[in-house]
Design a protein around this motif. Structure first.
Motif, mmCIF file in Angstrom:
data_model
loop_
_atom_site.group_PDB
_atom_site.id
_atom_site.type_symbol
_atom_site.label_atom_id
_atom_site.label_comp_id
_atom_site.label_asym_id
_atom_site.label_seq_id
_atom_site.Cartn_x
_atom_site.Cartn_y
_atom_site.Cartn_z
ATOM 1 N N ARG A 90 -1.298 0.742 1.473
ATOM 2 C CA ARG A 90 -1.810 -0.611 1.264
ATOM 3 C C ARG A 90 -0.698 -1.652 1.379
ATOM 4 O O ARG A 90 -0.966 -2.827 1.617
ATOM 5 C CB ARG A 90 -2.521 -0.721 -0.087
ATOM 6 N N LEU A 91 0.564 -1.205 1.216
ATOM 7 C CA LEU A 91 1.687 -2.135 1.388
ATOM 8 C C LEU A 91 2.248 -2.067 2.800
ATOM 9 O O LEU A 91 2.876 -3.000 3.279
ATOM 10 C CB LEU A 91 2.803 -1.796 0.389
ATOM 11 N N LEU A 92 2.037 -0.937 3.454
ATOM 12 C CA LEU A 92 2.624 -0.728 4.777
ATOM 13 C C LEU A 92 1.811 -1.414 5.871
ATOM 14 O O LEU A 92 2.357 -2.027 6.789
ATOM 15 C CB LEU A 92 2.695 0.781 5.041
ATOM 16 N N TYR A 93 0.462 -1.317 5.749
ATOM 17 C CA TYR A 93 -0.322 -1.774 6.894
ATOM 18 C C TYR A 93 -0.282 -3.274 7.143
ATOM 19 O O TYR A 93 -0.300 -3.691 8.296
ATOM 20 C CB TYR A 93 -1.770 -1.227 6.837
ATOM 21 N N PRO A 94 -0.172 -4.125 6.085
ATOM 22 C CA PRO A 94 -0.061 -5.550 6.415
ATOM 23 C C PRO A 94 1.174 -5.853 7.271
ATOM 24 O O PRO A 94 1.115 -6.681 8.177
ATOM 25 C CB PRO A 94 0.034 -6.216 5.045
ATOM 26 N N ALA A 95 2.268 -5.148 6.991
ATOM 27 C CA ALA A 95 3.482 -5.387 7.773
ATOM 28 C C ALA A 95 3.259 -4.993 9.229
ATOM 29 O O ALA A 95 3.596 -5.748 10.154
ATOM 30 C CB ALA A 95 4.646 -4.595 7.176
ATOM 31 N N ILE A 96 2.660 -3.816 9.443
ATOM 32 C CA ILE A 96 2.396 -3.383 10.820
ATOM 33 C C ILE A 96 1.503 -4.399 11.515
ATOM 34 O O ILE A 96 1.724 -4.787 12.665
ATOM 35 C CB ILE A 96 1.724 -1.991 10.834
ATOM 36 N N LEU A 115 -3.342 -14.145 7.857
ATOM 37 C CA LEU A 115 -3.480 -12.773 8.358
ATOM 38 C C LEU A 115 -3.315 -11.772 7.215
ATOM 39 O O LEU A 115 -4.113 -10.851 7.062
ATOM 40 C CB LEU A 115 -2.436 -12.498 9.442
ATOM 41 N N LEU A 116 -2.273 -11.971 6.416
ATOM 42 C CA LEU A 116 -1.965 -10.989 5.385
ATOM 43 C C LEU A 116 -2.970 -11.035 4.247
ATOM 44 O O LEU A 116 -3.374 -9.997 3.719
ATOM 45 C CB LEU A 116 -0.540 -11.201 4.868
ATOM 46 N N VAL A 117 -3.403 -12.235 3.877
ATOM 47 C CA VAL A 117 -4.363 -12.329 2.772
ATOM 48 C C VAL A 117 -5.715 -11.788 3.209
ATOM 49 O O VAL A 117 -6.317 -10.950 2.525
ATOM 50 C CB VAL A 117 -4.470 -13.786 2.271
ATOM 51 N N GLY A 127 -6.283 -9.827 5.767
ATOM 52 C CA GLY A 127 -6.102 -8.416 6.093
ATOM 53 C C GLY A 127 -6.155 -7.533 4.851
ATOM 54 O O GLY A 127 -6.643 -6.403 4.899
ATOM 55 N N SER A 128 -5.654 -8.035 3.741
ATOM 56 C CA SER A 128 -5.642 -7.236 2.513
ATOM 57 C C SER A 128 -7.047 -6.956 1.989
ATOM 58 O O SER A 128 -7.268 -6.004 1.250
ATOM 59 C CB SER A 128 -4.842 -7.950 1.423
ATOM 60 N N LEU A 129 -7.989 -7.792 2.379
ATOM 61 C CA LEU A 129 -9.366 -7.576 1.938
ATOM 62 C C LEU A 129 -9.953 -6.293 2.529
ATOM 63 O O LEU A 129 -10.940 -5.769 2.036
ATOM 64 C CB LEU A 129 -10.250 -8.760 2.350
ATOM 65 N N ALA A 130 -9.312 -5.814 3.612
ATOM 66 C CA ALA A 130 -9.845 -4.626 4.265
ATOM 67 C C ALA A 130 -9.706 -3.406 3.377
ATOM 68 O O ALA A 130 -10.430 -2.432 3.511
ATOM 69 C CB ALA A 130 -9.117 -4.404 5.587
ATOM 70 N N ASP A 131 -8.743 -3.456 2.471
ATOM 71 C CA ASP A 131 -8.463 -2.291 1.647
ATOM 72 C C ASP A 131 -8.926 -2.534 0.216
ATOM 73 O O ASP A 131 -8.509 -3.503 -0.412
ATOM 74 C CB ASP A 131 -6.954 -2.015 1.671
ATOM 75 N N ARG A 132 -9.779 -1.658 -0.277
ATOM 76 C CA ARG A 132 -10.281 -1.829 -1.640
ATOM 77 C C ARG A 132 -9.179 -1.657 -2.688
ATOM 78 O O ARG A 132 -9.317 -2.084 -3.815
ATOM 79 C CB ARG A 132 -11.394 -0.829 -1.925
ATOM 80 N N GLU A 133 -8.122 -0.965 -2.300
ATOM 81 C CA GLU A 133 -7.066 -0.692 -3.281
ATOM 82 C C GLU A 133 -6.106 -1.858 -3.482
ATOM 83 O O GLU A 133 -5.213 -1.797 -4.307
ATOM 84 C CB GLU A 133 -6.247 0.526 -2.839
ATOM 85 N N LEU A 174 3.022 -11.214 -3.415
ATOM 86 C CA LEU A 174 4.449 -10.960 -3.202
ATOM 87 C C LEU A 174 4.718 -10.517 -1.769
ATOM 88 O O LEU A 174 5.635 -10.992 -1.100
ATOM 89 C CB LEU A 174 4.938 -9.881 -4.178
ATOM 90 N N LEU A 175 3.888 -9.587 -1.287
ATOM 91 C CA LEU A 175 4.058 -9.045 0.059
ATOM 92 C C LEU A 175 3.925 -10.149 1.104
ATOM 93 O O LEU A 175 4.723 -10.250 2.036
ATOM 94 C CB LEU A 175 2.992 -7.975 0.291
#
Lengths: 502, 154, 318
Positions: free
Chosen positions: A389-395, B110-112, B114-120, B128-129
């Motif tokens: 979950r931390l790796l894929y945003p970077a890719i 993109l990152l915000v 994109g993060s919605l794609a993952d339930r975790e 932070l990321l």
């Protein structure tokens, strides 16, 4: 001996602090852009080209060359770790390299790739030095007819890459060929399959398709499978290759070096062909072909050696004849011309320090890359323990920036997203994307050369059988085809396919 | 990719999907290239090879589909729409925002998204990321490697 | 490293520019120069080499933006759609700019493209292997007359400069040549060196810089001999009516106030005359041939007309 004197001259040039510094800078930069998916060496060198104005000629060229072969090292890293080939040559590395990583052998795969590349780089560099002029005249004997035969051979060999049934692989190659035809047809000036979109006039860029069907599709697929996601399917075993790995790797490295050095000198698709010809060769000579596609060490070692050897030997036509064999080399030619130097036989005589200095620096650069890369393996492998979950945003971010930077436009990014969706459908249909990319790369070469050959022969196909090199290649193609349809061979393929399903 | 197998019935669904894709793209190619001239072998027109390749693609598609019909039934796992749609949407969004509002805005979106794609995903981590990667990207790509994209929206 | 510094400067200047919204052109923000070809190519390198000298003259920042594709149409479209405030320019190359308008409707309004300054005029030429039996266009024509269709000439595609020159030569000399298409001059050069084709079309500027021991030129397709190739006879001198050259210059949107266009044109003139730039141009064998906005605009219609005539030959072939 004259040769040794010249080599000494070269090392003398390459070892000056300035040149050494720029060699290191180039190698580091190359590794960086190689690792970052999407950003390729062609774009980077293009951007850095104007800067070389302000450097001494040799230093500038050494740095650009460093970026080029540095990217070859770096490119295999992402292919192995996250199944994302940044360039045509690392498509093949991704097949077995990524499987090795999934089995917890990422460190071993990276080490084999780095050491194999270094060995191949060394051999090919000395190949450039000793046999450069001789090899380049051989490359010139390749006319349109020879290319057509070589491409047909290459495309048939590409079916070996796929894990699934041959028919699906052939279909994917055909689809790749079709994608390669998009754009304005130079011979007639007509638009083909562009759907009237001006952005497609120059065809689709390789990176757009690669990022789409490998990068985006892989991310979507991984997010879908919550359990087995990411790379860490099993525990990390060890960082360093086992004795057994080495035993399997070294003959493959030798063969890959030979294939790469030889095909790399051919203008056009030579360097691209070399890595997957090496893969096909390994699979053919292997006693356990069913391991290929399941994480075979030889399937990483051979192609990696081949693509690095090919990268080095593609300098041969440029340095000895002044003819660039691919886009990268065309860029290098610009770098020479900016300084008023035109590579070729004359420069070889009048300014030997340029040629020999570059050759020596390529070897030094390769050495630096191994020294840089081996300790890095530990860090790269650690990267795999980062939660997905931390790796894929970077890719995701790197892929997007990479695609955008090809032509600085929205269109390519949207198109890559489209290919991401298409790649997803193909996964569901159990079709491998590797052959598609190779068909895409080789297709335009096949078509233009076929049309050229037919224009020159006035429509007579006998030209393919009258020219000896072309005939040899066609006979080899026929032999390979017979092998493929032979029952025994088909059986081994079936076995490999079944095992994967189970 | 473990495909569930149901007892009974025939029809290999992945093979049938392959057939649809191959035949579909072959037909699309034929349609898109319908106006291209064929030419002769000595002077091949722009339509010569595309047409040949399209017909071959259709043929391969039909054979794969034909065989697939008679193979044992195999299903395709039902696609989860969330990752698929969210990722594709985030990427397309990135392109348009980058063009008009620069890298920082595009990267954050993109990152915000994109993060919605993952339930975790956890919000603190995402923030932070996003901050870290956006700064890294601006420095390395735009300033360092010279990617031609404005950093700020103005 | 210079790049890094420049970009930081750029970012800072962008920040500053919000404060001073309406300063005097051209200093309140960087000028965007859209180059219609990929980085590293001849046109790109030329503009990148020249830009610092124009910067010096104007006291402004110029950033190069590459928008390659569709032989320049993408760049021209982007340029004409940008705000006409003098901060967006594009490269302009002929004959591509003119020929693309002949066959189809282009995606920009050609009336909005105003020429600002021509920098280079590079005549076309035919080259052969150094050991070839041909020493002039006459030799090649004589051989082609005796062996119709046997002379194969590499070009980079239908309707390109080389192909248009080939058509003119065919018509003027009454011969039949076989054009063979390559993806770029480098591929054609390889094939020529390998003896797979007999001759190829290439611009003088691209040829002069290349290896002398391998190739020789048969003639240049210019009105007058180019400065970088004073010893190469023109086609006209050899008795054939072939004129074909490519020009590289700069264009702006016509809605930009004329004062700004003239100011830019003058700055380019001074930059081209700078001895430092002249030295670099010589190294890159650029056939410099400056024309001001006014002069170039006056010359272009005649060029377009002649191209129109030649283009009819292309149509006939189709």
């Amino acid at each position: 001996m004259e040769f040794l004197d010249l080599l000494m001259l070269g090392f003398g040039e390459a070892l000056t602090p300035t040149n050494l510094g720029f060699c290191l800078l180039g190698a580091l930069l190359g590794t960086l852009i190689g690792v970052l998916p999407g950003i390729g060496p062609t774009a980077t060198i293009a951007v850095l080209l104007p800067i070389t104005f302000y450097l001494p000629p040799l230093a500038g060229i050494i740095m650009l060359a460093g970026i080029y072969y540095g990217a070859q090292y770096g490119g295999s890293t992402t292919a192995i770790l996250v199944n994302l080939p940044g360039e045509a040559s690392s498509v093949v590395t991704a097949i077995d390299g990524y499987r090795m990583a999934q089995k917890g052998k990422a460190g071993s795969a990276l080490a084999v790739a780095a050491l194999g590349s270094f060995f191949a780089g060394t051999v090919a560099t000395f190949g450039v030095a000793i046999a450069g002029p001789m090899l380049s005249s051989f490359a010139l004997s390749f006319g349109p007819a020879e290319y057509v035969s070589l491409m047909i051979f290459g495309l048939l060999a590409a079916t070996v890459l796929a894990r699934g049934p041959v028919l699906k692989a052939i279909g994917m190659i055909l689809f790749g060929l079709l994608l390669g035809m998009v754009g304005i047809d130079a011979s007639s000036g007509e638009e083909r399959l562009t759907f009237n979109a001006i952005e497609l006039f120059d065809g689709i860029d390789f990176v757009v398709i690669a990022i789409g069907v490998f990068g985006f599709t892989e991310i979507i697929e991984n997010l879908e499978n919550v359990e087995g996601r990411g790379v860490l399917v099993s525990k990390l075993s060890r960082l360093w290759p086992t004795r057994e790995d080495f035993r399997q790797a070294w003959p493959a490295v030798l063969r890959g070096t030979g294939v790469g050095t030889f095909l790399g000198i051919l203008p056009g698709g030579g360097a691209t062909l070399s890595s997957f010809c090496a893969y096909s060769l390994e699979k053919k000579v292997s006693r356990t072909p069913e391991e290929f596609g399941q994480g075979a060490v030889a399937g990483v070692a051979g192609p990696e050696a081949a693509n690095n050897a090919g990268a080095q030997s593609s300098f041969i036509p440029l340095l000895t004849l002044g003819i660039p064999s691919n886009n990268m080399m065309a860029m290098m030619l610009s770098a020479f011309i900016i300084h008023g130097i035109t590579p070729g036989p004359t420069v070889l005589q009048t300014q030997p320090q340029i040629f020999w200095g570059l050759v020596a620096s390529m070897w030094i650069g390769n050495l630096m890359l191994v020294v840089i890369n081996l300790p890095m393996i530990g860090i790269w492998v650690k990267l795999l323990t980062v939660p997905y979950r931390l790796l894929y945003p970077a890719i995701l971010l790197f892929c997007c920036v990479g695609v955008y930077s090809i032509n600085n436009r929205i269109f390519d990014v949207v198109l890559a997203a489209g290919f991401g969706f298409l790649g997803y459908l193909f996964r569901k249909a159990k079709c491998e994307p590797g052959p598609l990319l190779l068909g895409f790369v080789l297709g335009p070469l096949l078509e233009t050369n076929l049309r050229r050959a037919m224009v020159l022969s006035d429509g007579s196909p006998s030209v393919f059988f009258e020219r000896p090199i072309s005939l040899v290649l066609l006979v080899a193609t026929a032999a390979m085809f017979i092998l493929m349809v032979l029952p025994s061979f088909r059986k081994t393929r079936e076995v490999a396919f079944r095992e994967e399903e189970a | 990719m473990a495909a569930p197998r149901k007892a009974g019935g025939t029809g290999d669904r992945p093979d049938l999907l392959t057939a649809i894709l191959f035949v579909g793209f072959g037909a699309l190619g034929l349609w898109a290239g319908r106006d291209l001239t064929m030419g002769t072998a000595a002077a091949m027109g722009p339509g010569y090879l595309p047409r040949l390749v399209c017909w071959l693609l259709i043929l391969v598609g039909l054979v794969v589909g034909g065989i697939g019909l008679f193979r044992a039934r195999e299903d395709i796992a039902f696609p989860q729409l969330r990752p698929l749609l969210v990722i594709l949407l985030a990427v397309v969004g990135f392109a348009f925002i980058a063009e008009y509002f620069g890298f920082v805005a595009a990267s954050i979106s993109l990152l915000v998204i994109g993060s919605l794609a993952d339930r975790e995903s956890r919000w603190r981590e995402v923030i932070l990321l996003t901050a870290g990667l956006t700064a890294f990207g601006a420095l390395v790509f735009i300033v360092g490697l010279g990617v031609q994209m404005p950093i700020w929206p103005f | 490293m210079k790049h890094l510094i420049r970009n930081t400067a750029l970012a800072t200047s962008m920040l500053v520019s919000i404060g001073a919204a309406h300063a005097e052109w051209p200093t309140d923000r960087p000028i965007e120069m859209i180059v219609a070809f990929a980085p590293g190519g001849g046109t790109d390198v030329m503009h990148r080499t020249l830009a610092p000298y124009i910067e010096k003259e104007l006291g402004a920042k110029i950033t190069i933006l590459n928008r390659p594709g569709a032989s320049g149409e993408i760049a021209y479209t982007a340029m004409t759609q940008a705000k006409p405030d003098g901060y967006t320019l594009s490269s302009l190359n002929t004959p591509g700019f003119l020929t693309m308008q002949m066959d189809r409707k282009v995606r920009f309004d050609p009336k909005k493209v105003c020429l600002v300054a021509r920098i280079v005029e590079d005549p076309g030429s035919f080259i052969v292997q150094a050991k070839s039996q041909f020493n002039s266009l006459k030799d090649l024509v004589a051989y082609a007359k005796a062996n119709p269709g046997k002379v194969s000439v590499g070009t980079t595609g239908l309707g390109t400069d080389e192909h248009l020159a080939l058509l003119q030569l065919e018509k003027s000399a009454g011969i039949d040549l076989t054009p063979v298409t390559f993806n770029g001059a480098n591929e054609a050069r390889t094939a020529l060196l390998g003896g797979h084709i007999m001759a190829m079309g290439i611009n003088v500027g691209e040829f002069v810089g290349s290896e002398k021991s391998a190739f020789k030129a048969l003639g240049q397709f210019a009105d007058q001999r180019a400065v970088i190739a004073p010893d190469l006879p023109t086609a006209k001198e050899q008795g054939f009516d072939v004129i074909m050259s490519s020009e590289r210059g700069i264009a702006m949107n016509c809605d930009v106030p004329e004062a700004i266009r003239t100011k830019y044109s003058d700055a380019v003139k001074k930059a081209v005359d700078n001895p430092e730039f002249q030295e670099k141009a010589k190294q890159q064998s650029l056939p410099l041939s400056y024309r001001s906005s006014e002069e170039w605009n006056k010359e272009l219609p005649a060029r377009a007309e002649r191209l129109g005539e030649v283009w009819k030959l292309v149509k006939e072939q189709k």
